[in-house]
Design a protein around this motif. Structure first.
Motif, short mmCIF file in Angstrom:
data_model
loop_
_atom_site.label_atom_id
_atom_site.label_comp_id
_atom_site.label_asym_id
_atom_site.label_seq_id
_atom_site.Cartn_x
_atom_site.Cartn_y
_atom_site.Cartn_z
N SER A 125 0.84 -1.20 0.00
CA SER A 125 0.00 0.00 0.00
C SER A 125 0.87 1.24 0.00
O SER A 125 1.92 1.29 0.66
N ASN A 155 -0.02 3.88 1.38
CA ASN A 155 -0.40 4.63 2.57
C ASN A 155 0.34 4.21 3.84
O ASN A 155 0.09 4.78 4.90
N LYS A 206 -5.30 6.62 5.10
CA LYS A 206 -4.41 7.77 5.15
C LYS A 206 -3.00 7.28 5.45
O LYS A 206 -2.79 6.09 5.70
N GLN A 207 -2.03 8.18 5.42
CA GLN A 207 -0.65 7.80 5.68
C GLN A 207 -0.49 7.39 7.14
O GLN A 207 -0.82 8.16 8.06
#
Length: 353
Positions: A42, A44, A308-309
């Motif tokens: 991913s 993220n 989100k990160q």
């Protein structure tokens, strides 16, 4: 000088002042960033592996065993005993040897990786195989230790969890704060319970400004927490988590719920995919159980869980050399021989002579 965990985190571990510390300089394991694997999973996540395979006996069990054996000797015990799928037996035997104590191990018949069994035997343990699974072995150990002057050193021993909580301390010390997620394999579930304990203690003392979400993964053939009931005949290639009735079940549920985390399951095929992918992309070789949380992270990422990160730490509980048979079984074709000539070798690697 490198210190063992009891010396390093003495203010967090209650040990009598006159106790002989039984240590092999455990802990201080590397937190390794895994950028290539993260990119495949991913965009993220910033992924780190806490490589517990670099503990003295090759697994995270040493964190708890230094405490358990230290306290057993301090209490006057001369013998320790455990049930084990492998790693606990290796650790208990090593620390008992270090302490000049005897060690007795009960293992489920035919259900232990050869590398781990070899360790227990070489460290001088009395190893007894039973016609039953891990849960039956643990019940026997608990019964015997209750009525005998033998110290039980499985994770039902509270000192084990006290030692294991130090993994959270080291992660915070290295990152400067808690990660957003801490993901780990779930077998007997003591690791999840202990790590959450450690994070909460550091947070209460302002050593970190946030708490992570605790996430765990069981193998689908040994997933009692996910299923909500005991699995009578657990089965998975990941022998370290082949447990149908975790001793720290309630603790793991508590850690999951208090942290807002998650406990799920992955199949053996998903485990084996990550078991191969981690060493081939990052150069970190782990036992099959360690691949369960990596497979789980991939599964969560595909479902949009990481929107989100985020920073994710995965506990890599044991070294790959703990279970060489599984690894070699997947690569048997590579061991075939060719003639000892330049032409044969060039042909084998696909180059023209």
């Amino acid at each position: 000088m490198i210190e063992g965990l009891i010396q390093k985190y003495h203010q967090w571990l209650e040990v009598p002042d006159n106790a002989e510390l039984i240590s092999l300089n455990e802990g201080n394991t590397p937190l390794i960033e895994l950028p290539r694997l993260a990119k495949l999973i991913s965009s993220n996540i910033k992924l780190y592996g806490k490589f517990e395979g670099l503990n003295p006996t090759g697994s995270f069990k040493d964190r708890g065993m230094t405490m358990a054996v230290t306290m057993a000797k301090s209490d006057g015990s001369h013998t320790v005993m455990c049930a084990s799928t492998g790693n606990t037996s290796a650790s208990a035997a090593a620390y008992a040897a270090r302490a000049g104590m005897k060690c007795i191990v009960l293992i489920p018949g035919g259900k232990i990786a050869l590398g781990k069994l070899t360790q227990a035997l070489m460290h001088g343990a009395k190893v007894i195989s039973i016609d039953g699974n891990f849960d039956e072995a643990l019940n026997l150990v608990r019964s015997i230790c209750k009525s005998s002057p033998i110290a039980l050193v499985n994770s039902v021993n509270p000192y084990r969890l006290q030692g294991q909580k130090t993994v959270a301390f080291e992660i915070v010390d290295d990152l400067g704060n808690s990660p957003d997620y801490h993901v780990m394999p779930v077998g007997n579930a003591g690791n999840v319970t202990a790590a959450w304990m450690g994070y909460k203690e550091y947070y209460s003392s302002h050593k970190c400004s946030k708490l992570p979400k605790m996430v765990g993964f069981q193998a689908s053939g040994a997933a009692p927490i996910v299923l909500g009931h005991v699995v009578e005949h657990p089965d998975t290639v990941a022998t370290a988590i082949r447990i149908g009735n975790p001793a720290s079940w309630k603790g793991a549920i508590c850690a999951r719920d208090e942290s807002g985390g998650y406990i799920g399951s992955v199949t053996d095929s998903e485990i084996l995919e990550m078991y191969q992918l981690l060493p081939s992309t990052e150069g970190v070789f782990v036992e099959p159980a360690c691949a369960a949380p990596l497979a789980g992270i991939k599964k969560l990422a595909q479902s949009g869980y990481f929107d989100k990160q985020v920073t994710v730490v995965v506990t890599l509980t044991g070294h790959g050399l703990k279970d060489p048979d599984t690894a070699m079984g997947m690569h048997s074709a590579i061991t075939s021989s060719v003639p000892a000539t330049r032409e044969a070798v060039m042909d084998a690697i696909g180059l023209e002579t």
